[in-house]
Each structure stands twice: as structure tokens, then as C-alpha cells.
Design a protein around this motif. Structure first.
Motif, PDB file in Angstrom:
ATOM      1  N   ASN A   1     -34.538  20.480  22.197  1.00  0.00           N
ATOM      2  CA  ASN A   1     -34.546  19.103  21.726  1.00  0.00           C
ATOM      3  C   ASN A   1     -34.903  18.221  22.935  1.00  0.00           C
ATOM      4  O   ASN A   1     -34.225  18.242  23.961  1.00  0.00           O
ATOM      5  CB  ASN A   1     -33.152  18.749  21.186  1.00  0.00           C
ATOM      6  CG  ASN A   1     -33.118  17.370  20.573  1.00  0.00           C
ATOM      7  OD1 ASN A   1     -33.679  16.415  21.106  1.00  0.00           O
ATOM      8  ND2 ASN A   1     -32.452  17.247  19.437  1.00  0.00           N
ATOM      9  N   HIS A   2     -35.980  17.464  22.783  1.00  0.00           N
ATOM     10  CA  HIS A   2     -36.461  16.614  23.880  1.00  0.00           C
ATOM     11  C   HIS A   2     -35.362  15.663  24.388  1.00  0.00           C
ATOM     12  O   HIS A   2     -35.281  15.370  25.585  1.00  0.00           O
ATOM     13  CB  HIS A   2     -37.659  15.813  23.343  1.00  0.00           C
ATOM     14  CG  HIS A   2     -38.304  14.915  24.334  1.00  0.00           C
ATOM     15  ND1 HIS A   2     -39.216  15.361  25.268  1.00  0.00           N
ATOM     16  CD2 HIS A   2     -38.176  13.585  24.555  1.00  0.00           C
ATOM     17  CE1 HIS A   2     -39.625  14.343  26.002  1.00  0.00           C
ATOM     18  NE2 HIS A   2     -39.009  13.248  25.601  1.00  0.00           N
ATOM     19  N   LEU A   3     -34.500  15.217  23.482  1.00  0.00           N
ATOM     20  CA  LEU A   3     -33.429  14.288  23.876  1.00  0.00           C
ATOM     21  C   LEU A   3     -32.403  15.005  24.753  1.00  0.00           C
ATOM     22  O   LEU A   3     -31.902  14.443  25.733  1.00  0.00           O
ATOM     23  CB  LEU A   3     -32.746  13.691  22.634  1.00  0.00           C
ATOM     24  CG  LEU A   3     -33.692  13.012  21.639  1.00  0.00           C
ATOM     25  CD1 LEU A   3     -32.913  12.487  20.437  1.00  0.00           C
ATOM     26  CD2 LEU A   3     -34.445  11.879  22.297  1.00  0.00           C
TER      27      LEU A   3
ATOM     28  N   GLY B   1     -33.204  17.403  26.611  1.00  0.00           N
ATOM     29  CA  GLY B   1     -33.951  17.511  27.872  1.00  0.00           C
ATOM     30  C   GLY B   1     -33.719  16.283  28.747  1.00  0.00           C
ATOM     31  O   GLY B   1     -33.403  16.404  29.937  1.00  0.00           O
ATOM     32  N   HIS B   2     -33.845  15.094  28.150  1.00  0.00           N
ATOM     33  CA  HIS B   2     -33.605  13.879  28.948  1.00  0.00           C
ATOM     34  C   HIS B   2     -32.182  13.879  29.516  1.00  0.00           C
ATOM     35  O   HIS B   2     -31.956  13.483  30.652  1.00  0.00           O
ATOM     36  CB  HIS B   2     -33.831  12.627  28.109  1.00  0.00           C
ATOM     37  CG  HIS B   2     -35.277  12.193  28.077  1.00  0.00           C
ATOM     38  ND1 HIS B   2     -35.971  11.850  29.216  1.00  0.00           N
ATOM     39  CD2 HIS B   2     -36.155  12.042  27.048  1.00  0.00           C
ATOM     40  CE1 HIS B   2     -37.215  11.518  28.898  1.00  0.00           C
ATOM     41  NE2 HIS B   2     -37.362  11.635  27.589  1.00  0.00           N
ATOM     42  N   MET B   3     -31.221  14.339  28.713  1.00  0.00           N
ATOM     43  CA  MET B   3     -29.840  14.379  29.200  1.00  0.00           C
ATOM     44  C   MET B   3     -29.729  15.336  30.392  1.00  0.00           C
ATOM     45  O   MET B   3     -29.066  15.040  31.384  1.00  0.00           O
ATOM     46  CB  MET B   3     -28.896  14.802  28.062  1.00  0.00           C
ATOM     47  CG  MET B   3     -28.857  13.760  26.950  1.00  0.00           C
ATOM     48  SD  MET B   3     -28.115  14.371  25.433  1.00  0.00           S
ATOM     49  CE  MET B   3     -26.407  14.093  25.774  1.00  0.00           C
TER      50      MET B   3
ATOM     51  N   VAL C   1     -32.284   6.114  26.679  1.00  0.00           N
ATOM     52  CA  VAL C   1     -33.243   5.047  26.350  1.00  0.00           C
ATOM     53  C   VAL C   1     -34.658   5.453  26.739  1.00  0.00           C
ATOM     54  O   VAL C   1     -34.999   5.521  27.910  1.00  0.00           O
ATOM     55  CB  VAL C   1     -32.858   3.704  27.032  1.00  0.00           C
ATOM     56  CG1 VAL C   1     -31.943   2.895  26.154  1.00  0.00           C
ATOM     57  CG2 VAL C   1     -32.216   3.900  28.407  1.00  0.00           C
ATOM     58  N   SER C   2     -35.477   5.716  25.709  1.00  0.00           N
ATOM     59  CA  SER C   2     -36.849   6.148  25.984  1.00  0.00           C
ATOM     60  C   SER C   2     -37.802   5.316  25.149  1.00  0.00           C
ATOM     61  O   SER C   2     -37.416   4.314  24.551  1.00  0.00           O
ATOM     62  CB  SER C   2     -36.984   7.637  25.662  1.00  0.00           C
ATOM     63  OG  SER C   2     -36.850   7.818  24.276  1.00  0.00           O
ATOM     64  N   GLY C   3     -39.065   5.771  25.091  1.00  0.00           N
ATOM     65  CA  GLY C   3     -40.052   5.044  24.308  1.00  0.00           C
ATOM     66  C   GLY C   3     -39.789   5.170  22.815  1.00  0.00           C
ATOM     67  O   GLY C   3     -40.148   4.300  22.035  1.00  0.00           O
TER      68      GLY C   3
ATOM     69  N   THR D   1     -39.142   9.755  33.266  1.00  0.00           N
ATOM     70  CA  THR D   1     -40.014   9.920  32.099  1.00  0.00           C
ATOM     71  C   THR D   1     -40.216  11.417  31.827  1.00  0.00           C
ATOM     72  O   THR D   1     -39.674  12.270  32.535  1.00  0.00           O
ATOM     73  CB  THR D   1     -41.353   9.182  32.321  1.00  0.00           C
ATOM     74  OG1 THR D   1     -41.839   9.531  33.602  1.00  0.00           O
ATOM     75  CG2 THR D   1     -41.177   7.665  32.253  1.00  0.00           C
ATOM     76  N   ASP D   2     -41.012  11.730  30.793  1.00  0.00           N
ATOM     77  CA  ASP D   2     -41.110  13.107  30.305  1.00  0.00           C
ATOM     78  C   ASP D   2     -41.569  14.106  31.380  1.00  0.00           C
ATOM     79  O   ASP D   2     -42.526  13.846  32.103  1.00  0.00           O
ATOM     80  CB  ASP D   2     -42.069  13.153  29.117  1.00  0.00           C
ATOM     81  CG  ASP D   2     -41.538  12.324  27.960  1.00  0.00           C
ATOM     82  OD1 ASP D   2     -40.352  11.943  27.995  1.00  0.00           O
ATOM     83  OD2 ASP D   2     -42.318  12.061  27.025  1.00  0.00           O
ATOM     84  N   ASN D   3     -40.906  15.238  31.438  1.00  0.00           N
ATOM     85  CA  ASN D   3     -41.266  16.253  32.435  1.00  0.00           C
ATOM     86  C   ASN D   3     -40.765  17.632  31.997  1.00  0.00           C
ATOM     87  O   ASN D   3     -39.863  17.744  31.167  1.00  0.00           O
ATOM     88  CB  ASN D   3     -40.687  15.869  33.798  1.00  0.00           C
ATOM     89  CG  ASN D   3     -39.174  15.842  33.798  1.00  0.00           C
ATOM     90  OD1 ASN D   3     -38.536  16.881  33.922  1.00  0.00           O
ATOM     91  ND2 ASN D   3     -38.573  14.674  33.609  1.00  0.00           N
TER      92      ASN D   3
HETATM   93 ZN    ZN Z   1     -39.078  11.394  26.545  1.00  0.00          ZN
END
Ligand code: ZN
Ligand code: KG4
Length: 378
Positions: A147-149, A151-153, A175-177, A344-346
């Protein structure tokens, strides 16, 4: 005797407008196997060494900027070219043409493949998923759809100092795009969404208002730079739902207020005063709303730490104001954030979330059934 064990994770991210591939190594001490501590506790001990041996990000932003936003079909096509190229550079295929998957390559020790499954653009997600499935099928490595979210965590967990303070529960302002959520993490793999946006995400609010001011996509970083030289009190903009007892956000009213000030006036920016003042006022409205809701949530759930993640966590004012508000209202609670370059995304954050799958004892995905989930939630 060396008792260290290393898990190597290949992370692949293609959910939106960045293609990224990373190899994350987690090395931990196996000496305490017989101790009463659980496996998870042992291998998440902050003395575990977490290093990135490879991390490449190819951004598509200059291409999409020409269209004023992300064009899904263009994004997917660019991911096809970039995914192959980045995997090649990361796994060293071209440097060892005769034995492409030996030393350093996927057979040389990758233990699992972590790939973004959603949320995101369906056609873009499928590029990364197809690459991961192919590698899994050829080399017999397990795949975890991420889950991309999450991932951000996990991007905040990659900071060694943050891992020392990684005690549950942790309150996340994500908080993302595409997302604005308040999430309580009670363990690896255990999340409770406390509040979310009812319309636009915070990053979207930055980008859409920036566009109205004539700033190129994605306008968030540009608006935040201009805001540094502006007066945040120049325009009295709404802070929607700030007094609402729920932990939800709403940013569409702010967008409308800015549109009314900016549009339909000849000479647009000239008529609304200094663009820097407008940027500072917009930023103040968004940041104040995010900070106020995060503090409301922190007072309610009493977390051990607060983390801010996602593209908007790159905003210096958001971090500074959140830190100050925590100090004032919740003394002793630390603010955790990703390292510069990982907001940002990575692919590194996707690999880290791959490691979290082991910690939460989740089973690998089936390569026959795994597919893009554009609306995946936590
Ligand atoms: Zn993202
Ligand atoms: O997490 P991310 O890379 O992509 C999504 O998963 O959506 O976040 C991108 C968002 C964009 O909306 C961008 O404008 C915003 O993060 N952003 C910023 C800043 N840097 C990136 N917003 C405000 N201030 C910044 N400095």
C-alpha cells in the motif's frame, strides 16, 4: 562469531509520476534467538542496521508540467521505459552480461520484492506490478503488494533517530498529492484511520491554488518557496472545518475562495497584490488546518510520537508549526519526519514497507492474483 543476518528487499514504485527502484538491506543480530523477546522485537531493535545499497528515482515532472498535471497514459508509457532502465542499473544486469543475475543481482541475495499495488493510477501501477511479477516468476522470489500510503509511513522509519523513538501508538499526519489522513499506527500492519479529507487532499489544494496563480505543476513546492517572502495575514482565507469536532479535513472551500480572488480579473496577479502574499496566505490556511487537526487528534489518542509523511511533509512551515504546536500542547511528544529527498514518492519507502510485511507476518501476494488497486485504502 558473526551472528548477523541480512534481509535484502527490492522496492519498486510506479504509482504516479516517479519511477523508483531501491535495494534495502536490514541487518540484525540473531544472537538472542533463544531469549524471551519476540522475533519482531528482536529484528526491529534500533541497533538493526538499515541501509540502502541502491536507490534511483526517475521523475516525470518536467514532462507532465507541459500538460499542467499528470497524464495517466503518458505516465504509464514513461514507467515502462524507466522501470526496465532502473532495474537494470540497480541489479547490475548490463555490468555482468554473461551472468546477469549472479553476484549483486537478484539471485545474489534479494529475499523479497516489494511493489506498490495502490492507491495510484491503474495503468502506472500495472507497470511496476508486471515487472515485480516477472522477476518473482523467473527467480522464485516472493512478492509483496504494498500500500503506497504504508510506504509513505515507512519513509519516516528509514531515519535511524526516528527508529529509536518508534514506540506505538504513533499518530501519522499523511499528506500527499492524493491523500490527507490522520492515521493511528498501533503496530506494524495495524492502522486506524481517524480522519481524512472529504474533498481535495492538502497537496492538491497547494497544487490547484498554485495553478490559479500561474505556477507550473506541481505548484506546491513553488508556492511554498514564494510564501517565504510573503505576508501570511495579507488575505483572510477560510480554514474549512477547523472548528469541526471530527478529525476530517476539507480544502475545496479554500480553493473556491482563492479562485474568486484570482479569476475574472484582468491582470490577475497584479490585482490581488503581491503573489508572495497570496502564497503565504494560502500556505498559512492549509498549514493551520493540518496542525490544528493533528493536535486535536494527539490530545484525543495520546500517541507516543507524531509523524508527518507524504509529499507535503517537505513543507518547512508545516514541520516547524507542527513541532511548535506539539511542544506547547503535548510536551514530550516527538515529531518524526522522513529524511530530505524521501518526502515524495520513492522506492526506498516501498522496500521499507516490504520489511514491515515481514514484521507483521503477512503472507506474500500470489503472482497469479495480484493486480493494481487504484483506490486501495489503509
Ligand atoms: Zn505518494
Ligand atoms: O507523496 P507525493 O510525492 O505524491 C502522492 O503520493 O500524491 O506528494 C506530492 C505532493 C504534491 O501535491 C506536491 O505539490 C506536494 O506533495 N509538495 C509540497 C511541497 N513539496 C511537495 N506541498 C507543499 N510544500 C512543499 N514544499
Amino acid at each position: 562469531m558473526n551472528k548477523a543476518k541480512t534481509i535484502r528487499i527490492l522496492g519498486i514504485e510506479t504509482s504516479c509520476d516517479e519511477t523508483s527502484v531501491a535495494i534495502l538491506n536490514v541487518t540484525f543480530d540473531t544472537r538472542n534467538v533463544t531469549s524471551r523477546r519476540s522475533d519482531v522485537e528482536r529484528i526491529t531493535n534500533h541497533t538493526s542496521r538499515v541501509t540502502l545499497s541502491k536507490h534511483l528515482i526517475a521523475t516525470q515532472i518536467p514532462t507532465h508540467a507541459r500538460y499542467g498535471g499528470v497524464v495517466p497514459e503518458v505516465a504509464a508509457r514513461m514507467h515502462v521505459a524507466e522501470t526496465v532502465s532502473l532495474l537494470d542499473k540497480t541489479l547490475g544486469w548490463s555490468s555482468t552480461p554473461k551472468a546477469p543475475f549472479n553476484k549483486g543481482g537478484i539471485e545474489g541475495g534479494i529475499n523479497l520484492i516489494a511493489v506498490t499495488q495502490g492507491p495510484g493510477l491503474a495503468t502506472a501501477l500495472r507497470v511496476g506490478l508486471d515487472a515485480a511479477k516477472t522477476l518473482s516468476w523467473v527467480y522464485g522470489k516472493p512478492v509483496h503488494g504494498i500500500n503506497h500510503l504504508e510506504g509513505h509511513m515507512a519513509s519516516a522509519w528509514l531515519v535511524p533517530a526516528n527508529r529509536k523513538n518508534w514506540k506505538f501508538p504513533i499518530l501519522f499526519l499523511l499528506v500527499s498529492g492524493g491523500h490527507s489522513e490522520l492515521v493511528l499506527m498501533t503496530d506494524f500492519g495495524k492502522y486506524k484511520v481517524l480522519g481524512r479529507t472529504r474533498d481535495d487532499a492538502a497537496g492538491e489544494a497547494f497544487d490547484k491554488t498554485a495553478k490559479m496563480l500561474g505556477l507550473e505543476y506541481p505548484g506546491g513546492p513553488k508556492l511554498s518557496k514564494l510564501a517565504e517572502k510573503g505576508n501570511p495575514k495579507a488575505f483572510d482565507l477560510p480554514r474549512p472545518m477547523i472548528h469541526d469536532p471530527s478529525l476530517d479535513f476539507s480544502f475545496s472551500g479554500l480553493k473556491t475562495a482563492v479562485r474568486q480572488l484570482v479569476e475574472g480579473r484582468p491582470g490577475r496577479l497584479g490585482r490581488i497584490g503581491r503573489v508572495e502574499d497570496m502564497c503565504a496566505s494560502i500556505q498559512a490556511a492549509i498549514v493551520e488546518t493540518l496542525v490544528s487537526k493533528t493536535i486535536r487528534a494527539a490530545l484525543k489518542v495520546k500517541p507516543k510520537a507524531v509523524a508527518v509523511v507524504g509529499g507535503v511533509s517537505a513543507n518547512p512551515k508545516l514541520k516547524a508549526d507542527l513541532k511548535a504546536a506539539l511542544k506547547k500542547n503535548c510536551p514530550g511528544i516527538k515529531l518524526l519526519a522522513p529524511a530530505k529527498g524521501l518526502y515524495t514518492d520513492n522506492g526506498a519507502m516501498i522496500a521499507a514497507a516490504g520489511y514491515w510485511q515481514i514484521l507483521s507476518k503477512r503472507k506474500p501476494s500470489s503472482i497469479k492474483n495480484i493486480d493494481a488497486q487504484p483506490d486501495l485504502d489503509l
